[in-house]
Design a protein around this motif. Sequence first.
Motif, mmCIF file in Angstrom:
data_model
loop_
_atom_site.group_PDB
_atom_site.id
_atom_site.type_symbol
_atom_site.label_atom_id
_atom_site.label_comp_id
_atom_site.label_asym_id
_atom_site.label_seq_id
_atom_site.Cartn_x
_atom_site.Cartn_y
_atom_site.Cartn_z
ATOM 1 N N VAL A 156 0.911 -1.178 0.089
ATOM 2 C CA VAL A 156 0.185 -0.057 -0.158
ATOM 3 C C VAL A 156 0.896 1.265 0.105
ATOM 4 C CG1 VAL A 156 -1.735 1.441 1.172
ATOM 5 C CG2 VAL A 156 -1.973 -1.158 1.273
ATOM 6 N N VAL A 157 0.339 2.233 -0.786
ATOM 7 C CA VAL A 157 1.331 3.593 -0.760
ATOM 8 C C VAL A 157 0.276 4.539 -0.533
ATOM 9 C CG1 VAL A 157 2.625 5.355 -1.774
ATOM 10 C CG2 VAL A 157 3.041 2.812 -2.385
ATOM 11 N N THR A 158 0.315 5.598 0.436
ATOM 12 C CA THR A 158 -0.591 6.455 0.661
ATOM 13 C C THR A 158 0.109 7.923 0.672
ATOM 14 O OG1 THR A 158 -0.131 6.343 3.264
ATOM 15 C CG2 THR A 158 -1.876 5.026 2.421
ATOM 16 N N CYS A 159 -0.873 8.845 0.519
ATOM 17 C CA CYS A 159 -0.451 10.180 0.472
ATOM 18 C C CYS A 159 -1.469 11.267 0.789
ATOM 19 C CB CYS A 159 0.184 10.455 -0.912
ATOM 20 S SG CYS A 159 1.132 11.846 -1.078
ATOM 21 N N ASN A 160 -1.134 12.057 1.458
ATOM 22 C CA ASN A 160 -2.091 13.517 1.799
ATOM 23 C C ASN A 160 -1.118 14.534 1.271
ATOM 24 O OD1 ASN A 160 -3.457 15.362 2.624
ATOM 25 N ND2 ASN A 160 -3.165 15.076 4.769
ATOM 26 N N PRO A 161 -1.237 14.774 -0.170
ATOM 27 C CA PRO A 161 -0.032 15.847 -0.587
ATOM 28 C C PRO A 161 -0.268 17.267 -0.379
ATOM 29 C CG PRO A 161 -1.476 14.890 -2.391
ATOM 30 C CD PRO A 161 -1.984 14.173 -1.056
ATOM 31 N N PRO A 162 0.448 17.960 -0.969
ATOM 32 C CA PRO A 162 -0.056 19.522 -1.191
ATOM 33 C C PRO A 162 -1.119 19.558 -1.922
ATOM 34 C CG PRO A 162 2.516 19.193 -1.173
ATOM 35 C CD PRO A 162 1.800 17.737 -1.361
ATOM 36 N N TYR A 163 -2.174 20.579 -1.569
ATOM 37 C CA TYR A 163 -3.320 20.659 -2.585
ATOM 38 C C TYR A 163 -3.244 21.549 -3.513
ATOM 39 C CZ TYR A 163 -5.979 17.592 1.071
ATOM 40 O OH TYR A 163 -6.396 16.722 1.913
ATOM 41 N N PHE A 164 -2.496 22.737 -3.532
ATOM 42 C CA PHE A 164 -2.529 23.884 -4.262
ATOM 43 C C PHE A 164 -1.301 23.915 -5.309
ATOM 44 C CE2 PHE A 164 -4.673 24.560 0.052
ATOM 45 C CZ PHE A 164 -5.915 24.730 -0.515
#
Length: 245
Positions: A118-126
């Motif tokens: 599994v790879v998860t990410c909460n990346p930069p949005y803007f």
Amino acid sequence: MKKLYEDERIDYIAGTELRVIQSPAVFSFSIDAILLARFTYVPIQKGTILDLCTGNGVVPLVLSTRSKAKMIGVEIQERLFDMACRNGKMNELEHQLYFEHADLNELPNTIKKNSFDVVTCNPPYFETITEEERNKSLHLAIARHEIHCTLDDVIRTCSQYVRQKGKVTIVHRPERLSDIITLMKKYRIEPKRMQLVHPKAGKEANIVLIEGIKDGRSGLKCLPSLTVYSEDGEYTKEFKEVYIG
């Protein structure tokens, strides 16, 4: 007690006994990160998970309550990396969680490609940033804006490091959904599950959770939407069941 800087505090993660060091001036997790950790399908007893843009490590911390898999969190900002390491130690999870100070575009050879379940990410949005936002707090600016990595970078890297038939899960803003799906398909990740989150009933969604499988078959399942707040400003029952568990 782990060492705290002047601007730091220790909070509890809702629904868990986990404590987390964070700072409003540097980084504080939002509901997005918790929802990502709750939404993600994880191997229960064994396996490996990679969390990109890990910040203070909140996503691996929450995932550790659901899985015994080994986890690596990658963070480019040294201050946040240090915070994540201290959070792992404070919660006595050094046997399961490991954090790497690195740019996701240049990960060290010790992190093997095509190897994670599994790879998860909460990346930069803007995509863009004003000079005022950059000057107010560079830490927050890097976490929120595509300064060091683009959405293309994020999804390409996810694809490079997840194994075939492994899962990639991302939380983002709904206005980037078409870009996310286009890039997932470009990098051989087939979108399989999606859920929208609304701040209140009647309001537009402001969070999207999406999971794909590398080299998976086509077919996207849209889960029932979540609404965070009721009319009286309290968490809805459905949201609490997910957020708190």
